[in-house]
Design an enzyme around this catalytic site. Structure first.
Site, PDB file in Angstrom:
ATOM      1  N   SER A 108      22.723 -26.581 -10.481  1.00  0.00           N
ATOM      2  CA  SER A 108      23.822 -25.614 -10.305  1.00  0.00           C
ATOM      3  C   SER A 108      24.181 -24.985 -11.642  1.00  0.00           C
ATOM      4  O   SER A 108      24.086 -25.635 -12.693  1.00  0.00           O
ATOM      5  CB  SER A 108      25.063 -26.308  -9.750  1.00  0.00           C
ATOM      6  OG  SER A 108      26.163 -25.419  -9.766  1.00  0.00           O
TER       7      SER A 108
ATOM      8  N   TYR B 215      31.122 -33.134 -10.031  1.00  0.00           N
ATOM      9  CA  TYR B 215      30.026 -32.260  -9.572  1.00  0.00           C
ATOM     10  C   TYR B 215      29.309 -31.626 -10.764  1.00  0.00           C
ATOM     11  O   TYR B 215      28.075 -31.676 -10.859  1.00  0.00           O
ATOM     12  CB  TYR B 215      30.594 -31.184  -8.648  1.00  0.00           C
ATOM     13  CG  TYR B 215      29.570 -30.203  -8.144  1.00  0.00           C
ATOM     14  CD1 TYR B 215      28.693 -30.545  -7.113  1.00  0.00           C
ATOM     15  CD2 TYR B 215      29.464 -28.914  -8.683  1.00  0.00           C
ATOM     16  CE1 TYR B 215      27.747 -29.644  -6.638  1.00  0.00           C
ATOM     17  CE2 TYR B 215      28.531 -28.011  -8.220  1.00  0.00           C
ATOM     18  CZ  TYR B 215      27.676 -28.375  -7.195  1.00  0.00           C
ATOM     19  OH  TYR B 215      26.729 -27.482  -6.727  1.00  0.00           O
TER      20      TYR B 215
HETATM   21  N1  LIG Z   1      26.319 -22.735  -2.314  1.00  0.00           N
HETATM   22  C1  LIG Z   1      26.255 -22.535  -3.599  1.00  0.00           C
HETATM   23  O1  LIG Z   1      26.756 -21.529  -4.100  1.00  0.00           O
HETATM   24  C2  LIG Z   1      25.580 -23.530  -4.499  1.00  0.00           C
HETATM   25  C3  LIG Z   1      25.548 -23.264  -5.869  1.00  0.00           C
HETATM   26  C4  LIG Z   1      24.918 -24.144  -6.718  1.00  0.00           C
HETATM   27  C5  LIG Z   1      24.286 -25.262  -6.213  1.00  0.00           C
HETATM   28  N2  LIG Z   1      24.337 -25.514  -4.883  1.00  0.00           N
HETATM   29  C6  LIG Z   1      23.647 -26.727  -4.406  1.00  0.00           C
HETATM   30  O2  LIG Z   1      22.885 -26.434  -3.268  1.00  0.00           O
HETATM   31  C7  LIG Z   1      22.715 -27.611  -2.487  1.00  0.00           C
HETATM   32  C8  LIG Z   1      23.081 -27.304  -1.036  1.00  0.00           C
HETATM   33  O3  LIG Z   1      24.463 -27.002  -0.963  1.00  0.00           O
HETATM   34  P1  LIG Z   1      25.046 -25.897   0.014  1.00  0.00           P
HETATM   35  O4  LIG Z   1      25.591 -24.806  -0.798  1.00  0.00           O
HETATM   36  O5  LIG Z   1      24.076 -25.608   1.088  1.00  0.00           O
HETATM   37  O6  LIG Z   1      26.312 -26.680   0.579  1.00  0.00           O
HETATM   38  P2  LIG Z   1      26.624 -27.272   2.013  1.00  0.00           P
HETATM   39  O7  LIG Z   1      26.546 -26.206   3.025  1.00  0.00           O
HETATM   40  O8  LIG Z   1      27.882 -28.035   1.831  1.00  0.00           O
HETATM   41  O9  LIG Z   1      25.414 -28.243   2.249  1.00  0.00           O
HETATM   42  C9  LIG Z   1      25.304 -29.484   1.651  1.00  0.00           C
HETATM   43  C10 LIG Z   1      24.009 -30.086   2.146  1.00  0.00           C
HETATM   44  O10 LIG Z   1      23.868 -31.393   1.616  1.00  0.00           O
HETATM   45  C11 LIG Z   1      23.745 -32.297   2.689  1.00  0.00           C
HETATM   46  N3  LIG Z   1      24.488 -33.519   2.368  1.00  0.00           N
HETATM   47  C12 LIG Z   1      25.726 -33.627   1.844  1.00  0.00           C
HETATM   48  N4  LIG Z   1      26.085 -34.922   1.720  1.00  0.00           N
HETATM   49  C13 LIG Z   1      25.025 -35.641   2.178  1.00  0.00           C
HETATM   50  C14 LIG Z   1      24.763 -37.022   2.325  1.00  0.00           C
HETATM   51  N5  LIG Z   1      25.675 -37.962   1.994  1.00  0.00           N
HETATM   52  N6  LIG Z   1      23.593 -37.407   2.833  1.00  0.00           N
HETATM   53  C15 LIG Z   1      22.670 -36.496   3.199  1.00  0.00           C
HETATM   54  N7  LIG Z   1      22.845 -35.162   3.088  1.00  0.00           N
HETATM   55  C16 LIG Z   1      24.009 -34.751   2.589  1.00  0.00           C
HETATM   56  C17 LIG Z   1      24.336 -31.609   3.906  1.00  0.00           C
HETATM   57  O11 LIG Z   1      23.720 -32.099   5.069  1.00  0.00           O
HETATM   58  P3  LIG Z   1      24.520 -32.329   6.469  1.00  0.00           P
HETATM   59  O12 LIG Z   1      25.918 -31.802   6.300  1.00  0.00           O
HETATM   60  O13 LIG Z   1      23.726 -31.566   7.473  1.00  0.00           O
HETATM   61  O14 LIG Z   1      24.473 -33.790   6.651  1.00  0.00           O
HETATM   62  C18 LIG Z   1      23.972 -30.173   3.656  1.00  0.00           C
HETATM   63  O15 LIG Z   1      22.687 -29.852   4.099  1.00  0.00           O
HETATM   64  C19 LIG Z   1      23.610 -28.679  -3.133  1.00  0.00           C
HETATM   65  O16 LIG Z   1      22.840 -29.509  -3.974  1.00  0.00           O
HETATM   66  C20 LIG Z   1      24.574 -27.843  -3.959  1.00  0.00           C
HETATM   67  O17 LIG Z   1      25.115 -28.560  -5.031  1.00  0.00           O
HETATM   68  C21 LIG Z   1      24.968 -24.684  -4.016  1.00  0.00           C
END
Ligand SMILES: NC(=O)c1ccc[n+]([C@@H]2O[C@H](COP(=O)([O-])OP(=O)(O)OC[C@H]3O[C@@H](n4cnc5c(N)ncnc54)[C@H](OP(=O)(O)O)[C@@H]3O)[C@@H](O)[C@H]2O)c1
Length: 259
Positions: A149, A163
């Site tokens: 991130s 985080y």
């Molecule tokens: N969105 C952004 O702007 C952004 C920016 C920088 C980095 N990221 C990174 O991108 C990745 C995906 O995040 P996102 O933005 O898609 O957020 P999100 O919609 O909240 O998704 C989080 C994902 O992680 C999974 N997850 C969370 N806790 C978990 C656990 N205990 N065990 C297994 N799976 C778990 C969830 O799966 P389920 O809910 O289906 O179980 C979901 O697929 C993360 O690593 C996040 O830090 C996102």
């Protein structure tokens, strides 16, 4: 350009958290490039429904797994290995955040975030090593992509203390693993997303309306789109990205590079 430079036909990929959000964008991109993809969710129904929808694009299988303990990661790899038996691409995407003011930021906001964002990716890599080693060759290495991130590279003032620290840690872990696994023909890279419209950033939007101060903050003045993240993953997983390892690739509209 040589033919099939971005083609992933015949490759097997595992995307943690691939049922929703950024992971789903990545899984769909890998499927469109020709790979067979396994996805995970904590919720078995969500995993199965998402996989069923994605089977309209290509072969997609679902696993229910709560990856907040190393034991769960070991068990996921055991099931995946027994079902699929091949892994060319691992995307450690599942991630967790916690935000709150510093004076009341709770101790319990640390272990869960570090477990899902740092320790689980490490355990996934360790447990998948036999399959990744079997897949990689000098001309076409196996690929590991860790989703980091921008918050782990520069100060974003999100009050997401554990985080941001966890994402800085996964960036360093990526480089450490890349150094150790290069001789096994396995590349390890981090993708560094900026702001994408997922559940994790829902508090920054009102329905589809994005907070204007967030857009002002992003040099390219827009959030990330599915093709932005999918394109980067396909590049790193295809022959096109076969000579890249230990890198941190920002997909962020200029937040890191222009900051
Ligand atoms: N969105 C952004 O702007 C952004 C920016 C920088 C980095 N990221 C990174 O991108 C990745 C995906 O995040 P996102 O933005 O898609 O957020 P999100 O919609 O909240 O998704 C989080 C994902 O992680 C999974 N997850 C969370 N806790 C978990 C656990 N205990 N065990 C297994 N799976 C778990 C969830 O799966 P389920 O809910 O289906 O179980 C979901 O697929 C993360 O690593 C996040 O830090 C996102």
């Amino acid at each position: 350009m040589s033919e099939g430079l971005f083609d992933l036909t015949g490759k097997y990929a595992l995307v943690t958290g691939g049922a929703q959000g950024l992971g789903r964008m990545i899984a769909e991109g890998l499927l469109r490039a020709g790979a067979a993809v396994a996805i995970t969710s904590r919720n078995a129904q969500i995993a199965e429904d998402s996989a069923a929808q994605m089977r309209a694009i290509g072969p997609c299988t679902a696993y229910a797994a709560d990856l907040s303990t190393p034991e769960a990661a070991v068990e996921l790899v055991r099931r995946y290995t027994s079902d699929v038996g091949k892994c060319d691409i691992l995307v450690n995407n599942a991630g967790k955040t916690w935000g709150g003011p510093i004076d009341s930021f709770p101790d319990k906001a640390w272990p869960g975030v570090m477990a899902v964002n740092v320790q689980t990716p490490f355990t996934m890599v360790r447990e998948l090593l036999p399959l990744l080693r079997a897949s990689g060759s000098g001309g076409d290495p196996a690929r590991i992509i860790n989703i980091g991130s921008v918050a782990g590279v520069k100060v974003e003032r999100l009050q997401a203390y554990s985080y941001a620290a966890s994402k800085a840690a996964i960036h360093m872990l990526t480089r450490d693993l890349a150094g150790d696994l290069a001789h096994d023909n396995i590349t390890v890279n981090a993708i560094v997303p900026g702001f994408f419209p997922t559940k994790m950033t829902a508090h920054m939007r009102d329905e589809d309306k994005v907070d204007p101060s967030l857009l002002t903050h992003i040099p390219m003045k827009r959030l990330g789109a599915p093709d932005d993240i999918a394109g980067a993953v396909i590049f790193l997983c295809s022959r096109a990205g076969g000579y890249v390892t230990g890198a941190q690739l920002p997909i962020d509209g200029g937040l890191v590079g222009c900051g």
